[in-house]
Design a protein around this motif. Sequence first.
Motif, PDB file in Angstrom:
ATOM      1  N   GLY A  29      -0.730  -7.053   9.237  1.00 25.41           N
ATOM      2  CA  GLY A  29       0.102  -5.886   8.995  1.00 25.41           C
ATOM      3  C   GLY A  29       0.746  -5.892   7.631  1.00 25.41           C
ATOM      4  N   VAL A  30       1.173  -4.700   7.214  1.00 23.90           N
ATOM      5  CA  VAL A  30       1.921  -4.531   5.974  1.00 23.90           C
ATOM      6  C   VAL A  30       3.235  -3.828   6.295  1.00 23.90           C
ATOM      7  CG1 VAL A  30      -0.107  -4.507   4.476  1.00 23.90           C
ATOM      8  CG2 VAL A  30       0.729  -2.359   5.418  1.00 23.90           C
ATOM      9  N   ASP A  31       4.245  -4.078   5.493  1.00 24.04           N
ATOM     10  CA  ASP A  31       5.550  -3.461   5.688  1.00 24.04           C
ATOM     11  C   ASP A  31       5.476  -1.981   5.313  1.00 24.04           C
ATOM     12  OD1 ASP A  31       8.196  -2.687   5.770  1.00 24.04           O
ATOM     13  OD2 ASP A  31       8.886  -4.139   4.282  1.00 24.04           O
ATOM     14  N   GLN A  32       5.729  -1.121   6.284  1.00 21.50           N
ATOM     15  CA  GLN A  32       5.698   0.329   6.068  1.00 21.50           C
ATOM     16  C   GLN A  32       7.115   0.929   5.999  1.00 21.50           C
ATOM     17  OE1 GLN A  32       3.082   1.950   5.316  1.00 21.50           O
ATOM     18  NE2 GLN A  32       1.303   1.208   6.413  1.00 21.50           N
ATOM     19  N   GLY A  33       8.119   0.075   5.832  1.00 25.71           N
ATOM     20  CA  GLY A  33       9.501   0.551   5.823  1.00 25.71           C
ATOM     21  C   GLY A  33       9.783   1.624   4.792  1.00 25.71           C
ATOM     22  N   ASP A  34       9.284   1.446   3.575  1.00 24.64           N
ATOM     23  CA  ASP A  34       9.532   2.460   2.535  1.00 24.64           C
ATOM     24  C   ASP A  34       8.885   3.797   2.896  1.00 24.64           C
ATOM     25  OD1 ASP A  34      10.987   0.683   1.046  1.00 24.64           O
ATOM     26  OD2 ASP A  34       9.367   0.227  -0.358  1.00 24.64           O
ATOM     27  N   PHE A  35       7.736   3.750   3.527  1.00 29.89           N
ATOM     28  CA  PHE A  35       7.049   4.971   3.938  1.00 29.89           C
ATOM     29  C   PHE A  35       7.802   5.657   5.083  1.00 29.89           C
ATOM     30  CE2 PHE A  35       3.601   6.942   6.587  1.00 29.89           C
ATOM     31  CZ  PHE A  35       3.350   8.013   5.748  1.00 29.89           C
ATOM     32  N   PHE A  36       8.242   4.871   6.073  1.00 28.65           N
ATOM     33  CA  PHE A  36       8.926   5.449   7.231  1.00 28.65           C
ATOM     34  C   PHE A  36      10.352   5.890   6.928  1.00 28.65           C
ATOM     35  CE2 PHE A  36       6.145   2.683  10.130  1.00 28.65           C
ATOM     36  CZ  PHE A  36       5.250   3.717  10.342  1.00 28.65           C
ATOM     37  N   GLU A  41       5.982   8.645  -0.402  1.00 26.23           N
ATOM     38  CA  GLU A  41       4.959   9.608   0.016  1.00 26.23           C
ATOM     39  C   GLU A  41       3.677   8.953   0.494  1.00 26.23           C
ATOM     40  OE1 GLU A  41       4.181  12.939  -2.476  1.00 26.23           O
ATOM     41  OE2 GLU A  41       6.278  13.113  -3.070  1.00 26.23           O
ATOM     42  N   LYS A  42       3.378   7.760   0.005  1.00 31.72           N
ATOM     43  CA  LYS A  42       2.134   7.077   0.352  1.00 31.72           C
ATOM     44  C   LYS A  42       2.412   5.883   1.257  1.00 31.72           C
ATOM     45  CE  LYS A  42      -1.071   9.205  -2.101  1.00 31.72           C
ATOM     46  NZ  LYS A  42      -2.165   9.863  -1.449  1.00 31.72           N
ATOM     47  N   SER A  43       1.556   5.695   2.224  1.00 32.50           N
ATOM     48  CA  SER A  43       1.596   4.521   3.084  1.00 32.50           C
ATOM     49  C   SER A  43       1.241   3.282   2.264  1.00 32.50           C
ATOM     50  CB  SER A  43       0.582   4.726   4.212  1.00 32.50           C
ATOM     51  OG  SER A  43       0.214   3.521   4.813  1.00 32.50           O
ATOM     52  N   ALA A  44       1.625   2.126   2.748  1.00 31.05           N
ATOM     53  CA  ALA A  44       1.259   0.868   2.096  1.00 31.05           C
ATOM     54  C   ALA A  44      -0.155   0.421   2.491  1.00 31.05           C
ATOM     55  CB  ALA A  44       2.270  -0.224   2.469  1.00 31.05           C
ATOM     56  N   ARG A  45      -0.866   1.235   3.232  1.00 31.62           N
ATOM     57  CA  ARG A  45      -2.206   0.891   3.719  1.00 31.62           C
ATOM     58  C   ARG A  45      -3.181   2.006   3.364  1.00 31.62           C
ATOM     59  NH1 ARG A  45      -4.202  -2.416   7.157  1.00 31.62           N
ATOM     60  NH2 ARG A  45      -2.198  -3.123   7.980  1.00 31.62           N
ATOM     61  N   GLU A  46      -4.356   1.621   2.880  1.00 32.05           N
ATOM     62  CA  GLU A  46      -5.422   2.581   2.596  1.00 32.05           C
ATOM     63  C   GLU A  46      -6.591   2.461   3.561  1.00 32.05           C
ATOM     64  OE1 GLU A  46      -5.830   3.937  -1.921  1.00 32.05           O
ATOM     65  OE2 GLU A  46      -6.735   2.002  -1.487  1.00 32.05           O
ATOM     66  N   GLU A  47      -6.652   1.348   4.295  1.00 32.39           N
ATOM     67  CA  GLU A  47      -7.865   1.080   5.052  1.00 32.39           C
ATOM     68  C   GLU A  47      -7.608   0.084   6.162  1.00 32.39           C
ATOM     69  OE1 GLU A  47     -10.503  -0.560   2.109  1.00 32.39           O
ATOM     70  OE2 GLU A  47      -8.901  -1.795   1.356  1.00 32.39           O
ATOM     71  N   TRP A  60     -11.422   4.039   5.544  1.00 37.36           N
ATOM     72  CA  TRP A  60     -10.870   3.929   4.189  1.00 37.36           C
ATOM     73  C   TRP A  60     -10.508   5.321   3.708  1.00 37.36           C
ATOM     74  CZ3 TRP A  60     -13.498   5.132  -0.702  1.00 37.36           C
ATOM     75  CH2 TRP A  60     -12.737   4.789  -1.822  1.00 37.36           C
ATOM     76  N   ARG A  61      -9.236   5.511   3.413  1.00 39.54           N
ATOM     77  CA  ARG A  61      -8.717   6.817   2.985  1.00 39.54           C
ATOM     78  C   ARG A  61      -9.185   7.891   3.965  1.00 39.54           C
ATOM     79  NH1 ARG A  61      -9.446   6.229  -3.551  1.00 39.54           N
ATOM     80  NH2 ARG A  61      -8.009   4.486  -3.777  1.00 39.54           N
TER      81      ARG A  61
END
Length: 141
Positions: A29-36, A41-47, A60-61
Amino acid sequence: NEIVHVVDILPTLANLVDVDVPDDRIIDGVDQGDFFFAGKEKSAREEFPIFFDKIEAYKWRNWKGHFNKPKDILESTETRKSPWVSNVMLDPTEERDLFGEGKIEGFWILPHIGKRINEFKQSLEREPPIKPGTKDPYIPQ
C-alpha cells in the motif's frame, strides 16, 4: 477517476495516527492521506496488479490488460492467447478488446504492463505471499 486500492488503507491509517507500518515485510500500500484529506488532485497510485494465484490482469491509469479469462463465474481462469486490453474510461464494462484478433490500438501499453508485471513477479520471489491458513502471529522468514 483516480486509483486507490484496498492495500492503501494500512499506510494511510498508520500515517493518520502517527504509527509506523511494519518494516519487516513488503507493504504494497501507499499513503493516500493527501489525496483523501488534503485536497491533492492525484492519487499516490497509478497502477496495480490483479493477482490471485497468478497475474489475472494489470490496471494502469485508464488502461487494463487481462491475461486470463474465466471459464465461468465459479471456475478458475485459463491463459489467453493474447491479452485483452481495455480503456476503462471509454469502455467501463470492458467489452471492447483493443488488442486481440489483429487489433493494435492497445498494443502500446503492453511493454509498460509487461515490465511492471515482471517487477511484481520478482518481488514475489524475494518475498512470497503469506499462505492461506497461516496462523497468527505471522513472522516473516
